[in-house]
Design an enzyme around this catalytic site. Structure first.
Site, PDB file in Angstrom:
ATOM      1  N   GLY A   2       4.594 -18.293 -16.006  1.00  0.00           N
ATOM      2  CA  GLY A   2       4.984 -17.706 -17.295  1.00  0.00           C
ATOM      3  C   GLY A   2       3.756 -17.211 -18.057  1.00  0.00           C
ATOM      4  O   GLY A   2       3.722 -16.076 -18.553  1.00  0.00           O
ATOM      5  N   HIS A   3       2.728 -18.069 -18.138  1.00  0.00           N
ATOM      6  CA  HIS A   3       1.485 -17.659 -18.813  1.00  0.00           C
ATOM      7  C   HIS A   3       0.849 -16.462 -18.094  1.00  0.00           C
ATOM      8  O   HIS A   3       0.354 -15.532 -18.727  1.00  0.00           O
ATOM      9  CB  HIS A   3       0.465 -18.804 -18.815  1.00  0.00           C
TER      10      HIS A   3
ATOM     11  N   LYS B 132      10.210 -17.422 -24.226  1.00  0.00           N
ATOM     12  CA  LYS B 132      10.715 -18.783 -23.982  1.00  0.00           C
ATOM     13  C   LYS B 132      10.650 -19.595 -25.284  1.00  0.00           C
ATOM     14  O   LYS B 132      11.567 -20.350 -25.602  1.00  0.00           O
ATOM     15  CB  LYS B 132       9.859 -19.418 -22.879  1.00  0.00           C
TER      16      LYS B 132
END
Ligand code: PAF
Length: 299
Positions: free
Chosen positions: A38-39, A151
């Site tokens: 995600g990062h 998110k």
């Protein structure tokens, strides 16, 4: 190639100053480390947008509600730097606690409205901590653009509000949530799930996507939210902390889906608190990523 690491604001500013003198656009990706895909998707988005990309890594004590949670937070600087190097990030800014909050530090940035309710109601002071550290990071980095994951949707809206209200000249971009193949949103907390909990966890996203679709088809918000709560608990979650339909832009509660909405949830699976959210467009048959697609919106 390794990523250069700087630990002081003075050095960060010196380097960004040279980039600016060369005419480069600069982007920043704030993180607390323990980097996952995600990062990395945020870093890729930043690299597509700007010629120079700073990733910040600071485990911010001001946004933790419990000392135990802060102590347990993973610190994986070497692994994080190794993940960033192949992507081509230009700088990793890793200040220590004294650099970020020197003795005598006495300022809190507090955003009203969008920080109230949802996670704000269950984690008192959390968004003050986030707004304080992110405003400092924005001012320290002096970047043109910043990238955050959807998110943490409420956090994204708090950061947007803060930057606009404080006239910080930075473009804040939200990037789609990255999911496992079974729909579970990536989170550094997922590693805390037992094997059995990991099997249950994707139910959260499944219920959200299905509920959002039915909301778009015009079913009652109240009845659908009640049904969705019951389904999440029946799947094996210990407690649904909140499950709400909010307006996408200002996070106002939406008793009816008459404008673009966001369905947001926090639920406890054993001792792990999971959060997730999906968009709830106010019309029928808007495509969303069902579980099984890697990134929301990539269809
Ligand atoms: O989302 C996070 O990792 C943190 O809340 C942030 C934005 C880096 C601020 O500490």
């Amino acid at each position: 190639m390794s990523v250069p690491i700087v630990r002081t604001v003075a050095e960060l500013r010196r380097i960004v100053g040279t980039w600016r003198a060369e005419g480069h656009r600069v982007a920043v990706v704030p993180t607390m480390g323990a980097l996952h895909e995600g990062h990395l998707s945020l870093v890729r988005a930043a690299l597509a947008d700007a010629e120079r990309v700073i990733v910040t890594l600071f485990v911010n004590p001001k946004q933790f509600n419990s000392a135990a949670d802060l102590a347990a937070y993973p610190r994986t600087e070497n692994e994080d730097a190794a993940k960033l190097a192949p992507l081509g990030a230009h700088l990793l800014f890793c200040p220590d606690g004294d650099e970020m909050y020197p003795a005598g530090f006495a300022t809190t940035v507090s955003v009203t409205g969008v920080s109230e309710g949802l996670c704000g109601a269950h984690r008192p002071g959390h968004f003050d901590g986030v707004a304080t550290v992110v405003s400092k990071l924005f001012l320290q980095a002096g970047a043109d653009a910043a990238f955050f994951g959807e998110k943490d949707f409420q956090q994204l809206q708090v950061v947007r509000r803060m930057a606009a209200d404080l006239n910080i000249p930075i473009e804040v971009t939200g990037c789609p949530t990255v999911r496992e193949a079974d729909g579970l949103a990536l989170s550094s907390r997922n590693v805390r799930l037992s094997a059995q909990e990991r099997r249950i966890a994707p139910a959260l996203a499944k219920v959200l996507f299905e509920t959002a679709e039915r909301l778009g088809a015009g079913e009652s918000v109240e009845l659908l939210l009640a049904e969705a709560r019951a389904r999440i608990e029946a799947a094996g979650f210990r407690e649904v902390e909140y499950l709400e339909l909010r307006a996408e832009d200002d996070l106002a509660p939406l008793p009816v889906l008459d404008r673009a909405g966001r369905l947001l949830v926090a639920a406890w699976l054993g001792e792990t608190r999971l959060i997730d959210n999906v968009s709830a467009p106010a019309r029928q048959a808007i495509p969303q990523s069902p579980p099984g697609r890697l990134v929301d919106g990539q269809i």
